[in-house]
Design an enzyme around this catalytic site. Sequence first.
Site, PDB file in Angstrom:
ATOM      1  N   ASP A  16       2.290   2.997  12.914  1.00  0.00           N
ATOM      2  CA  ASP A  16       2.839   1.491  14.123  1.00  0.00           C
ATOM      3  C   ASP A  16       2.113   1.494  15.104  1.00  0.00           C
ATOM      4  O   ASP A  16       1.224   1.570  16.012  1.00  0.00           O
ATOM      5  CB  ASP A  16       4.024   2.561  14.902  1.00  0.00           C
ATOM      6  CG  ASP A  16       4.561   1.254  15.945  1.00  0.00           C
ATOM      7  OD1 ASP A  16       4.933  -0.449  15.235  1.00  0.00           O
ATOM      8  OD2 ASP A  16       6.160   1.691  16.221  1.00  0.00           O
ATOM      9  N   ASP A 112       4.125  -5.781  12.626  1.00  0.00           N
ATOM     10  CA  ASP A 112       3.542  -4.606  13.935  1.00  0.00           C
ATOM     11  C   ASP A 112       3.730  -3.006  12.789  1.00  0.00           C
ATOM     12  O   ASP A 112       3.077  -2.124  13.986  1.00  0.00           O
ATOM     13  CB  ASP A 112       3.213  -4.346  14.858  1.00  0.00           C
ATOM     14  CG  ASP A 112       5.422  -4.196  16.003  1.00  0.00           C
ATOM     15  OD1 ASP A 112       5.745  -4.626  14.700  1.00  0.00           O
ATOM     16  OD2 ASP A 112       5.045  -4.264  17.130  1.00  0.00           O
ATOM     17  N   GLU A 113       4.788  -3.277  11.879  1.00  0.00           N
ATOM     18  CA  GLU A 113       4.630  -1.531  12.060  1.00  0.00           C
ATOM     19  C   GLU A 113       4.944  -1.350   9.972  1.00  0.00           C
ATOM     20  O   GLU A 113       5.131  -2.309   9.181  1.00  0.00           O
ATOM     21  CB  GLU A 113       5.581  -1.112  12.595  1.00  0.00           C
ATOM     22  CG  GLU A 113       6.615  -1.713  12.253  1.00  0.00           C
ATOM     23  CD  GLU A 113       7.729  -0.517  12.928  1.00  0.00           C
ATOM     24  OE1 GLU A 113       8.079   0.336  12.923  1.00  0.00           O
ATOM     25  OE2 GLU A 113       9.366  -1.232  13.247  1.00  0.00           O
TER      26      GLU A 113
END
Length: 370
Positions: A16, A112-113
């Site tokens: 993350d 983003d993860e």
Amino acid sequence: MGNEPEKHHRKIIHIDMDAFYASVEQRDNPELRGKALVVGGSPEGRGGVVATASYEARKFGIRSAMPSKQALHLCPHVIFVRPRFAAYKEVSQKIRAIFSRYTDLIEPLSLDEAYLDVTEDKLNIGSAIEIAQQIKQAIKDELQLTASAGVSINKFVAKIASDINKPDGLKFIGPSAIEAFMEKLPVEKFFGVGKVTAQKMKNMGIHTGYDLKQLTEDELVKYFGKAGRFYYQIVRGIDSREVQPHRETKSLAAEDTFAYDLTTIEEMDAELDKIAQTVCNRLQNYQLKGRTITLKIKYSDFKQITRNQSFTSGVNDLETISATAKRLLAATLPEDKKIRLLGISLSNFGDIVQKQKEEKETDQLKLPFS
């Protein structure tokens, strides 16, 4: 016999990125480094919302989805920056390339993860902790950004672990530690437990995983429906979900909250044209066609409705998307209403344009709302 299950434990990493949008902005603009920064809508007029905030801004209590006006009230010197989704997507692809050095079993959840299954890694490193450390270091060295990682034997625990030591954290929760960890976990941290369900649990005296564990599976189903079975498994650290590298994109959308209420059809249609263009660009970029177009409307009193129309074949052209959204809007008789938000989404991707193999890995990235 006691060691037999060990052979079947998967090695799952959840990566993350730390304050991703804000961190990219601070990296690309040295003047923003160390400053309280919000990426999102301006507080002017009625104001937008916070997409993400830098850690400097979070110290003042600013968080995602907060109205920008409230963020400004909490931190009068906060700096607002409009999102640059094209830049974030480009960085996201570079992060994915780093992941791919170690495994092809990558399941992006957003820009983003992502989850990584490194049970069998490409470099034969063997240690999921070592792989997570190497990935974090590569992101730092090559992209000048930081990421937090959670490592465990399943997706649920790995995801929770990645949030424990943020920012720039790494947390491993091994098989022998999972049940004790889950027992101490507040119920609102459990996957699938939203604010309403969490409050319901607390009203029943259920505050932690330990409390939840005292109920039988039948009792959990009685109180929480089908989700009760999932809670029963999760609280015991059991999560059999696999990392899905080819997870299908379910929908693609864009929406906008306006600085002032829209009150005329001309204003509404003009905004729908802009939103339709954004959706069209994203569809064509990802080579997708959707058979269902959905219009989202939020009024000044925050009442929200959706209307949709389905087609026999997939569409991704601007004219069809825009015209359909306008027809759906007109059918709601909006003349005397005040509208604060409009959104368009496409789903039911039955027709997917064939792509070159080297482009396929980007299909699964979930694009955020603009």
